[in-house]
Scaffold this motif. Structure first.
Motif, short mmCIF file in Angstrom:
data_model
loop_
_atom_site.label_atom_id
_atom_site.label_comp_id
_atom_site.label_asym_id
_atom_site.label_seq_id
_atom_site.Cartn_x
_atom_site.Cartn_y
_atom_site.Cartn_z
N GLY A 1 4.50 -4.87 40.68
CA GLY A 1 4.79 -6.19 41.27
C GLY A 1 5.47 -7.04 40.21
O GLY A 1 5.07 -8.17 39.95
N ILE B 1 4.65 -0.01 46.62
CA ILE B 1 3.58 0.81 46.05
C ILE B 1 2.54 1.12 47.11
O ILE B 1 1.95 0.21 47.71
N ASP C 1 8.84 -3.25 42.01
CA ASP C 1 8.56 -4.32 42.97
C ASP C 1 9.17 -3.96 44.32
O ASP C 1 10.22 -3.32 44.40
N ARG D 1 15.18 -8.58 42.77
CA ARG D 1 15.38 -10.03 42.55
C ARG D 1 16.74 -10.31 41.94
O ARG D 1 17.27 -9.47 41.21
N ASN E 1 0.58 -8.50 36.59
CA ASN E 1 0.68 -9.92 36.27
C ASN E 1 0.92 -10.72 37.54
O ASN E 1 2.01 -10.66 38.11
N HIS E 2 -0.11 -11.42 37.99
CA HIS E 2 -0.02 -12.20 39.23
C HIS E 2 0.58 -11.31 40.34
O HIS E 2 1.48 -11.72 41.05
C1 LIG Z 1 3.46 -13.37 42.82
S1 LIG Z 1 4.64 -12.14 42.57
C2 LIG Z 1 4.49 -11.91 40.86
C3 LIG Z 1 5.71 -11.40 40.21
C4 LIG Z 1 5.65 -11.24 38.70
N1 LIG Z 1 4.68 -10.28 38.26
C5 LIG Z 1 5.44 -12.56 38.00
O1 LIG Z 1 4.35 -12.82 37.49
O2 LIG Z 1 6.35 -13.38 38.02
C6 LIG Z 1 3.86 -10.70 43.25
C7 LIG Z 1 4.82 -9.55 43.39
O3 LIG Z 1 4.12 -8.39 43.80
C8 LIG Z 1 4.97 -7.65 44.64
N2 LIG Z 1 4.16 -6.71 45.43
C9 LIG Z 1 3.03 -6.98 46.11
N3 LIG Z 1 2.59 -5.85 46.72
C10 LIG Z 1 3.45 -4.87 46.41
C11 LIG Z 1 3.54 -3.50 46.72
N4 LIG Z 1 2.64 -2.91 47.50
N5 LIG Z 1 4.56 -2.81 46.22
C12 LIG Z 1 5.47 -3.39 45.42
N6 LIG Z 1 5.44 -4.67 45.09
C13 LIG Z 1 4.45 -5.42 45.58
C14 LIG Z 1 5.66 -8.71 45.47
O4 LIG Z 1 6.88 -8.26 46.02
C15 LIG Z 1 5.88 -9.82 44.45
O5 LIG Z 1 7.14 -9.75 43.85
#
Ligand SMILES: C[S@@+](CC[C@H](N)C(=O)[O-])C[C@H]1O[C@@H](n2cnc3c(N)ncnc32)[C@H](O)[C@@H]1O
Length: 553
Positions: A316, A360, A337, A341, A427-428
């Motif tokens: 993510g 994922i 992700d 982006r 991370n988040h």
């Molecule tokens: C809040 S954002 C955080 C992005 C980054 N880590 C940051 O801190 O700026 C959460 C990210 O998790 C990704 N995400 C959530 N579930 C996912 C999955 N099953 N597979 C891939 N990406 C996922 C979302 O697309 C999103 O970009």
């Protein structure tokens, strides 16, 4: 214009520039706590608080990174005379900062002016070197800090703190300290007062015009120094200990030096080329901090040649900034992700090669249960079907059914089966947060928004009797506790750190020790999945994060 001399503020603090300083000539009194309300804390409380502020000057100014203590002597009274108890000298290397340095070699304490009648002696004589957060803007300076007591039993409850920067003129005085020659914070007769010696000569006790004006920055700083001294002394009295776990896992100085190193290399490029609509400053400095922390963590876990011993997966990874920094530092790994982006396009090719647009879906949801696999070793998938509702501008709403076999083969799906030397970063990472300990690799999770294993938003309660140092029973505190709980049930030995990042969601749950490493998915992973209510909607929920739906080859 500020208030007239002698004004009293809402908190009872008094502007005292019109009163003679208790510190004597050439001190000028600036502010004092309410003269009609004696403070309830003791001299010991005051001194404990002030010693803490001396060692952590960033409490008073966000422009300060930290202080290195170069010189410290500790005296106690013996038969009415000060006797040396402890002495400490330290040399710190400054070769890694480009900052301007002012008198940084002067590490013996400077002298000060003392009131005749209080018979003060220096109980602590400290020289600290203050390092600014922004080495391009502010200078590094040395400063004498004295914690003074009286040899006179009549004043045994008196204490004075003196700050004397090793400067001789105001022109070279950095922004982050008050622009005066010396500062005194006096605790006397249950009252705190703040005093200055200005740079200009004080003639006939005449107060310089600047110090009479409460709207001036230097005057407001005196007020703030009083507020901090008062608040922290009360804090010590009421036994308030900040319930945070900073610098537990990684040494603070190592982290900060690494942070400065990475900031110099990457912040300019990232801020100038920011492609998202979000605030670059927040994201860039947050990710630089996290990268600095991770690098120091990896050095701790794997040793100085960690780059040959591990690789990371940032699950993510969003804008990919963290991946860019880590890859540029020569660390192997990928960011994954569900959504590509805009930022990804600004990165050099070697970073672009390490960013994957994939959803994922942990393999535990797609592969046969280990007991079934034992009986039917040829089985690669669990035969499950996942119906997905799709709606599109041009076609009528429909349901597409994906099989676990399709999903295992799809290049748009990442099943989180990684090489054994992988370290996972979450991370988040929202929906993925609770999943990360289940994947079977060492990890660092920085929880943010609360989702269950199905990817649905959920509120977890903090377990009874658990105090994880985070605000009460908030949804965030519940999530952090839940990640710890899941991790522990899976056999992970947990470490926790409140990261120094500009986010209130700064708790990191870290683990790299588990007896079952390499054996996941373990029986306890299936138990946790069951206890969490399963993950039936994970595939449907997370695939909606993608622009298109997955296909097999
Ligand atoms: C809040 S954002 C955080 C992005 C980054 N880590 C940051 O801190 O700026 C959460 C990210 O998790 C990704 N995400 C959530 N579930 C996912 C999955 N099953 N597979 C891939 N990406 C996922 C979302 O697309 C999103 O970009």
């Amino acid at each position: 214009m500020g208030k007239p001399n002698g004004s009293v503020h809402k908190d009872g603090f008094q502007f005292m520039v019109d009163q003679q300083s208790l510190m004597g000539f050439p001190w000028i009194s600036m502010y004092g706590t309410d003269p009609n309300v004696p403070t309830t804390f003791s001299r010991e409380n005051f001194e404990a608080a002030m010693l803490h502020v001396i060692r952590e000057p960033n409490i008073n100014s966000t422009a300060i990174l930290r202080a290195d203590i170069l010189y410290e002597d500790h005296y106690e009274l013996e038969d009415g005379k000060p006797a040396l108890k402890e002495s400490h000298r330290e040399k710190f290397d400054l070769s890694d900062t480009d900052a301007k340095r002012i008198n940084v070699d002067e590490d013996t304490p400077r002298e000060t002016f003392l009131p005749q009648d209080l018979n003060l002696f220096a109980k602590y004589s400290i020289v600290r070197r203050i390092l600014p957060r922004n080495p391009y803007k502010d200078a590094v300076i040395n400063q004498t800090c004295l914690v003074m007591n009286s040899t006179d039993p009549e004043f045994k409850e008196t204490s004075a703190i003196i700050y004397h920067p090793h400067l001789d003129s105001s022109d070279i005085c950095p922004f982050y300290i008050p622009h005066v020659k010396q500062v005194a914070i006096l605790f006397h007769k249950q009252r705190i007062t703040v005093h200055y010696i200005p740079f200009e000569e004080v003639k006939n006790n005449e107060v310089p015009e600047l110090l009479k004006d409460e709207s001036q920055r230097v005057v407001r700083t005196a007020y703030r120094l009083l507020q901090t001294a008062y608040k922290h002394s009360r804090g010590v009295m009421t036994g308030y200990e900040k319930k945070v776990n900073h610098d537990v896992v990684v040494d603070k100085v190592k982290f900060q030096d690494q942070y400065i190193n990475l900031k110099k290399k990457y912040s300019k490029f990232l801020v100038e080329n920011w492609a998202e609509s979000t605030d670059p400053k927040k994201h860039v400095f947050e990710d630089i901090s996290i990268a600095a922390f991770l690098i120091e963590l990896w050095i701790k876990i794997y040793g100085p040649d960690f780059k040959n011993k591990m690789q990371f997966r940032d699950l993510g990874c969003g804008n990919g900034v963290l991946v860019y920094i880590l890859v540029s530092e020569g660390i192997k790994g990928y960011g994954i992700d569900a959504r590509h982006r805009k930022s990804w396009s600004i990165f050099p090719q070697d970073t672009k090669n390490c960013l994957k647009e994939q959803v994922i879906i942990p393999s535990i949801l797609l592969r046969p249960h280990p007991d079934i696999k034992k009986q039917y070793p040829h089985l690669e998938h669990n035969g499950r079907l996942f119906p997905m509702k799709v709606a599109h501008e041009y076609i009528a709403p429909a349901t597409i059914v994906y099989s676990s076999e399709d999903l295992l083969k799809s290049p748009q799906v990442n099943i989180a089966e990684f090489p054994s030397d992988t370290f996972i970063i979450g991370n988040h990472s929202d929906e993925l947060t609770c999943w990360i300990p289940l994947l079977g690799y060492p990890f660092m999770v920085i929880p943010c928004c609360s989702h269950n294993l199905s990817g649905n938003r959920t509120r977890f309660n903090v377990r009874k009797g658990v105090n994880n140092g985070i605000n009460g029973n908030s949804s965030y505190a519940g999530l952090v506790d839940h990640v710890e709980d899941i991790s522990t049930k899976l056999g992970w030995k947990i470490e926790k750190e409140m990261l120094r990042i500009p986010s209130t969601r700064n708790a990191a749950v870290i683990s790299y020790e588990n007896q079952d490493m390499g054996k996941f998915p373990t029986a306890s992973a299936y138990d946790v999945l069951l206890a969490e209510g399963g993950a039936d909607n994970w595939i449907q929920n997370t695939m909606t994060l993608m622009k298109g739906h997955p296909r097999s080859h």
